[in-house]
Scaffold this motif. Structure first.
Motif, PDB file in Angstrom:
ATOM      1  N   TYR A  84       0.856  -1.185   0.000  1.00 53.90           N
ATOM      2  CA  TYR A  84       0.000   0.000   0.000  1.00 53.90           C
ATOM      3  C   TYR A  84       0.890   1.231   0.000  1.00 53.90           C
ATOM      4  N   THR A  85       0.965   1.893  -1.150  1.00 52.32           N
ATOM      5  CA  THR A  85       1.769   3.110  -1.257  1.00 52.32           C
ATOM      6  C   THR A  85       0.909   4.356  -1.374  1.00 52.32           C
ATOM      7  N   PRO A 106       0.178 -21.541 -11.234  1.00 54.91           N
ATOM      8  CA  PRO A 106       0.081 -22.093  -9.872  1.00 54.91           C
ATOM      9  C   PRO A 106       1.360 -22.752  -9.379  1.00 54.91           C
ATOM     10  N   ASP A 107       2.249 -23.136 -10.285  1.00 49.14           N
ATOM     11  CA  ASP A 107       3.498 -23.773  -9.877  1.00 49.14           C
ATOM     12  C   ASP A 107       4.620 -22.772  -9.651  1.00 49.14           C
ATOM     13  N   ILE A 108       4.339 -21.493  -9.856  1.00 45.88           N
ATOM     14  CA  ILE A 108       5.393 -20.475  -9.730  1.00 45.88           C
ATOM     15  C   ILE A 108       5.025 -19.372  -8.737  1.00 45.88           C
ATOM     16  N   VAL A 109       3.755 -18.944  -8.703  1.00 44.57           N
ATOM     17  CA  VAL A 109       3.402 -17.717  -7.977  1.00 44.57           C
ATOM     18  C   VAL A 109       2.562 -17.995  -6.736  1.00 44.57           C
ATOM     19  N   SER A 110       2.966 -17.399  -5.614  1.00 42.86           N
ATOM     20  CA  SER A 110       2.150 -17.239  -4.410  1.00 42.86           C
ATOM     21  C   SER A 110       2.079 -15.737  -4.132  1.00 42.86           C
ATOM     22  N   TYR A 111       1.192 -15.333  -3.214  1.00 43.89           N
ATOM     23  CA  TYR A 111       1.104 -13.882  -3.000  1.00 43.89           C
ATOM     24  C   TYR A 111       0.932 -13.497  -1.533  1.00 43.89           C
ATOM     25  N   ALA A 112       1.444 -12.295  -1.254  1.00 42.35           N
ATOM     26  CA  ALA A 112       1.280 -11.652   0.052  1.00 42.35           C
ATOM     27  C   ALA A 112       0.400 -10.428  -0.148  1.00 42.35           C
ATOM     28  N   THR A 113      -0.585 -10.275   0.699  1.00 42.74           N
ATOM     29  CA  THR A 113      -1.503  -9.151   0.601  1.00 42.74           C
ATOM     30  C   THR A 113      -1.013  -7.995   1.462  1.00 42.74           C
ATOM     31  N   THR A 114      -1.768  -6.913   1.445  1.00 35.90           N
ATOM     32  CA  THR A 114      -1.500  -5.776   2.303  1.00 35.90           C
ATOM     33  C   THR A 114      -2.836  -5.186   2.725  1.00 35.90           C
ATOM     34  N   PHE A 115      -2.820  -4.038   3.383  1.00 38.58           N
ATOM     35  CA  PHE A 115      -4.081  -3.398   3.782  1.00 38.58           C
ATOM     36  C   PHE A 115      -3.953  -1.888   3.613  1.00 38.58           C
ATOM     37  N   SER A 116      -5.095  -1.255   3.430  1.00 40.67           N
ATOM     38  CA  SER A 116      -5.134   0.177   3.185  1.00 40.67           C
ATOM     39  C   SER A 116      -4.946   0.960   4.485  1.00 40.67           C
TER      40      SER A 116
END
Length: 384
Positions: A84-85, A106-116
């Motif tokens: 969140y920038t 699906p075999d390469i990418v995972s993700y981290a979320t953020t918050f406002s």
């Protein structure tokens, strides 16, 4: 004729010399030594055959799939990190794109979320943020990112800068602890940020802070100091001993492995990624190679590989790279250069460091941890 006396000590010494030279001349022994070295250390030829993770990456548009294609060739999994920038790039928009990447690769990418941080001083900010994070975690986010605007930009209703140990973040930290979700924290900045540009130790910082003067704290003496930023993060860790925390960018303690070691000793719930700070380790290796090497051996379970690669990165912009093949080649070069630093012992020169240094030549077991097993440990659910 002079009489020669052979004592038991000299006879034993002679036998040892004979055995040593016999060993050195033995092809079988030499082959065994080469085999042992091959079993202990990786080479440059091993690079693409070893499964690895880059745990600090930013995929922001369809154009960025060029990185995914290169990651597949170089045997990398990627953790794409939302940040969140500003209100212009909302957490929802970033998450929607990340989810598309997870579905498509699906075999390469995972993700981290953020918050406002919008509406931070409103009464319902905490409840809205908790609801959003619950939803993101249900969608598959394996981590939550908090950025340096906490501590350097965000202000409370009194106009005071807010740090991560503010009580308003407590329910969020509690939720992450209960959900077994990692907090990835870019809190504070490199110590170079509080120096004039010409005194900064690595070229990457000179480039970044010349392009982003609003984060060049040398120009803002009334803002909290470097130590203030680190102390706020440390208090948060002390207050949340069960929260799994990864300090982005060597935990903003990039300038001295001894200072980083103190935090790793003090906070067993803390690991760090190396994103965009490997040059600082290389800079230290110019004069303190053994210290850097021994740091990796001692803290091999707490160090995670990452780069902070993205199409808008300072080095990509400085090179004027715009074509897909140019940017993909740059990513490959960065990954390969880091592999050389960790696995080899050749004398090296790199773009971001003035001076030469030797590679760390870490054992395979350590390299496997920093590139793969620590990522899987500190980010449960990675590529599941």
């Amino acid at each position: 004729m002079k009489k020669i006396t052979i004592t038991s000590k000299s006879f034993t010494f002679s036998l040892c010399l004979l055995a040593f030279f016999t060993f050195c001349k033995s092809p079988q022994k030499q082959e065994k030594m080469v085999e042992q070295t091959a079993n202990t250390y990786y080479s440059m030829e091993d690079f693409s055959s070893i499964k690895k993770f880059d745990t600090h990456f930013h995929l922001r548009s369809q154009f960025d799939t060029l990185f995914i294609n290169q990651a597949a060739k170089d045997n990398f999994g990627l953790l794409t990190v939302s940040v969140y920038t500003s209100p212009n790039r909302t957490p929802e928009d970033q998450e929607n794109f990340s989810l598309k990447m997870v579905r498509d690769f699906p075999d390469i990418v995972s993700y981290a979320t953020t918050f406002s941080l919008d509406g931070f001083n409103e009464e319902d900010w905490v409840s809205k943020t908790l609801a959003y994070l619950e939803k993101s975690i249900a969608h598959g986010a394996i981590a939550v990112k908090v950025w340096k605007n906490v501590g350097m930009e965000l202000k409370n209703d009194k106009g005071e800068l807010v740090t991560i140990n503010d009580k308003k973040f407590e329910p969020i930290l509690k939720l992450l602890t209960e959900k077994n979700i990692t907090l990835l924290g870019h809190l504070g900045e490199p110590k170079n940020t509080w120096l004039p540009l010409e005194e900064m130790t690595v070229q990457g910082d000179k480039d970044y802070f010349s392009e982003n003067p609003k984060y060049h704290m040398y120009n803002f003496p009334d803002f909290p100091s470097y130590d203030d930023q680190i102390e706020a993060r440390d208090r948060m860790l002390a207050d949340n001993p069960d929260l799994r925390f990864v300090g982005a960018h060597l935990g903003s303690l990039e300038y001295d492995v001894k200072e980083l070691a103190k935090r790793l000793d003090r906070y067993p719930n803390m690991a760090v990624d190396m994103a965009e700070r490997i040059s600082h380790l290389q800079y230290q290796a110019i004069t303190n190679w053994q210290e850097v090497h021994d740091f990796f051996i001692k803290y091999q379970d707490r160090l995670i590989y990452g780069t902070d690669l993205r199409t808008s990165a300072s080095d990509i912009q400085a090179k004027g790279l715009t074509q897909t093949d140019e940017i993909a080649s740059h990513a490959h070069e960065v990954w390969l250069r880091h592999w050389q630093f960790f696995t080899g012992d050749d004398e090296m020169n790199v773009p971001k460091v003035d001076g030469s240094f030797k590679g760390l030549k870490l054992p395979k077991s350590v390299v496997d941890k920093i590139y793969r097993y620590n990522a899987e440990k500190w980010y449960p659910g990675l590529l599941e």
